[in-house]
Design a protein around this motif. Structure first.
Motif, mmCIF file in Angstrom:
data_model
loop_
_atom_site.group_PDB
_atom_site.id
_atom_site.type_symbol
_atom_site.label_atom_id
_atom_site.label_comp_id
_atom_site.label_asym_id
_atom_site.label_seq_id
_atom_site.Cartn_x
_atom_site.Cartn_y
_atom_site.Cartn_z
ATOM 1 N N ALA A 14 -48.913 -17.397 -3.221
ATOM 2 C CA ALA A 14 -49.510 -19.149 -4.232
ATOM 3 C C ALA A 14 -48.855 -19.990 -3.063
ATOM 4 O O ALA A 14 -47.572 -19.783 -1.788
ATOM 5 C CB ALA A 14 -47.937 -19.068 -4.983
ATOM 6 N N ASP A 15 -49.233 -20.778 -2.540
ATOM 7 C CA ASP A 15 -48.600 -22.260 -1.962
ATOM 8 C C ASP A 15 -48.016 -23.097 -3.084
ATOM 9 O O ASP A 15 -48.220 -23.936 -3.805
ATOM 10 C CB ASP A 15 -49.901 -22.997 -1.874
ATOM 11 N N VAL A 16 -46.725 -22.939 -2.212
ATOM 12 C CA VAL A 16 -45.877 -23.487 -2.986
ATOM 13 C C VAL A 16 -45.837 -24.860 -3.370
ATOM 14 O O VAL A 16 -45.057 -25.352 -4.089
ATOM 15 C CB VAL A 16 -44.275 -23.435 -2.502
ATOM 16 N N ALA A 17 -46.311 -25.695 -2.066
ATOM 17 C CA ALA A 17 -46.245 -27.002 -2.693
ATOM 18 C C ALA A 17 -47.410 -27.048 -3.453
ATOM 19 O O ALA A 17 -47.100 -28.606 -4.645
ATOM 20 C CB ALA A 17 -46.500 -27.786 -0.890
ATOM 21 N N MET A 18 -48.388 -26.420 -3.892
ATOM 22 C CA MET A 18 -48.869 -26.916 -4.862
ATOM 23 C C MET A 18 -47.910 -26.762 -6.283
ATOM 24 O O MET A 18 -48.239 -27.598 -7.174
ATOM 25 C CB MET A 18 -50.604 -26.246 -5.121
ATOM 26 N N LEU A 19 -47.691 -25.766 -6.371
ATOM 27 C CA LEU A 19 -46.698 -26.129 -7.360
ATOM 28 C C LEU A 19 -45.745 -27.167 -7.532
ATOM 29 O O LEU A 19 -45.474 -27.204 -8.607
ATOM 30 C CB LEU A 19 -45.813 -24.280 -7.301
ATOM 31 N N GLU A 20 -45.079 -27.095 -6.341
ATOM 32 C CA GLU A 20 -44.278 -28.602 -6.880
ATOM 33 C C GLU A 20 -44.500 -29.492 -6.884
ATOM 34 O O GLU A 20 -44.584 -30.617 -7.513
ATOM 35 C CB GLU A 20 -43.396 -28.970 -4.745
ATOM 36 N N LYS A 21 -46.560 -29.913 -5.899
ATOM 37 C CA LYS A 21 -47.399 -30.937 -7.267
ATOM 38 C C LYS A 21 -47.331 -30.817 -8.462
ATOM 39 O O LYS A 21 -46.924 -31.914 -9.460
ATOM 40 C CB LYS A 21 -48.927 -30.976 -6.293
ATOM 41 N N ALA A 22 -47.528 -29.511 -9.321
ATOM 42 C CA ALA A 22 -48.134 -29.742 -9.908
ATOM 43 C C ALA A 22 -46.323 -29.624 -11.090
ATOM 44 O O ALA A 22 -46.779 -30.534 -12.337
ATOM 45 C CB ALA A 22 -48.265 -28.011 -11.138
ATOM 46 N N LEU A 23 -45.590 -29.876 -11.080
ATOM 47 C CA LEU A 23 -44.438 -29.433 -11.655
ATOM 48 C C LEU A 23 -44.192 -31.033 -11.827
ATOM 49 O O LEU A 23 -43.895 -31.881 -12.089
ATOM 50 C CB LEU A 23 -43.046 -28.628 -11.019
ATOM 51 N N ASP A 24 -44.463 -31.960 -10.178
ATOM 52 C CA ASP A 24 -44.266 -33.217 -10.218
ATOM 53 C C ASP A 24 -45.226 -33.932 -11.027
ATOM 54 O O ASP A 24 -44.525 -35.100 -11.722
ATOM 55 C CB ASP A 24 -43.855 -33.690 -8.627
ATOM 56 N N GLY A 25 -46.270 -33.364 -11.030
ATOM 57 C CA GLY A 25 -47.480 -33.722 -12.090
ATOM 58 C C GLY A 25 -46.975 -34.365 -13.456
ATOM 59 O O GLY A 25 -47.206 -35.191 -14.616
ATOM 60 N N LEU A 26 -46.396 -33.329 -14.237
ATOM 61 C CA LEU A 26 -45.768 -33.462 -15.986
ATOM 62 C C LEU A 26 -44.521 -34.401 -15.949
ATOM 63 O O LEU A 26 -45.216 -34.403 -16.465
ATOM 64 C CB LEU A 26 -45.570 -31.350 -15.494
ATOM 65 N N LEU A 27 -44.618 -34.222 -14.743
ATOM 66 C CA LEU A 27 -42.862 -34.808 -15.180
ATOM 67 C C LEU A 27 -43.711 -36.816 -15.007
ATOM 68 O O LEU A 27 -43.016 -37.897 -15.424
ATOM 69 C CB LEU A 27 -41.743 -35.532 -14.050
ATOM 70 N N HIS A 28 -45.056 -36.940 -14.330
ATOM 71 C CA HIS A 28 -45.469 -37.998 -14.262
ATOM 72 C C HIS A 28 -46.292 -38.210 -16.136
ATOM 73 O O HIS A 28 -46.550 -39.389 -15.843
ATOM 74 C CB HIS A 28 -45.928 -38.563 -13.232
ATOM 75 N N LEU A 29 -46.533 -37.470 -16.605
ATOM 76 C CA LEU A 29 -47.457 -37.648 -17.273
ATOM 77 C C LEU A 29 -47.009 -38.550 -18.503
ATOM 78 O O LEU A 29 -45.850 -39.016 -18.945
ATOM 79 C CB LEU A 29 -47.174 -36.630 -18.583
ATOM 80 N N GLU A 30 -47.888 -39.713 -19.260
ATOM 81 C CA GLU A 30 -47.158 -40.798 -19.741
ATOM 82 C C GLU A 30 -47.611 -39.895 -21.581
ATOM 83 O O GLU A 30 -48.931 -40.064 -21.541
ATOM 84 C CB GLU A 30 -48.049 -41.701 -19.916
#
Length: 95
Positions: A14-30
């Motif tokens: 797994a690309d851990v940077a991709m996971l971090e981007k995914a987790l951060d993306g969730l936090l920015h959902l409106e």
């Protein structure tokens, strides 16, 4: 209130940077009806833990369903979580 809990295991390559981007993306959902969301990587305090977790509290089941069907949420699942996750488990319960 409905609490959604998601726990995932990463693929060995797994690309851990991709996971971090995914987790951060969730936090920015409106999201209407979202009370609180927390995401995180395992702190490695015990062997054989899963790799990441997401908790989200929603005002009611309808708010959870809107999140579950949200276009951006599903894009994150498909394009970011999907490629890095070997296994994912979910549960929703009333709190």
């Amino acid at each position: 209130m409905i609490r959604n809990v998601v726990v995932g295991r990463l693929r060995p390559d797994a690309d851990v940077a991709m996971l971090e981007k995914a987790l951060d993306g969730l936090l920015h959902l409106e999201l209407t009806g979202l009370v609180e969301m927390r995401v995180g990587r395992d702190a490695v305090l015990r062997p054989d833990n899963w790799d990441y977790a997401i908790t989200a509290d929603f005002v009611d089941a309808d708010a959870y369903r809107r999140y579950d069907q949200d276009e951006e949420h599903n894009r994150l699942r498909r394009e970011l979580f999907g490629p890095v996750s070997a296994d994912v488990v979910r549960i929703q319960f009333e709190v």
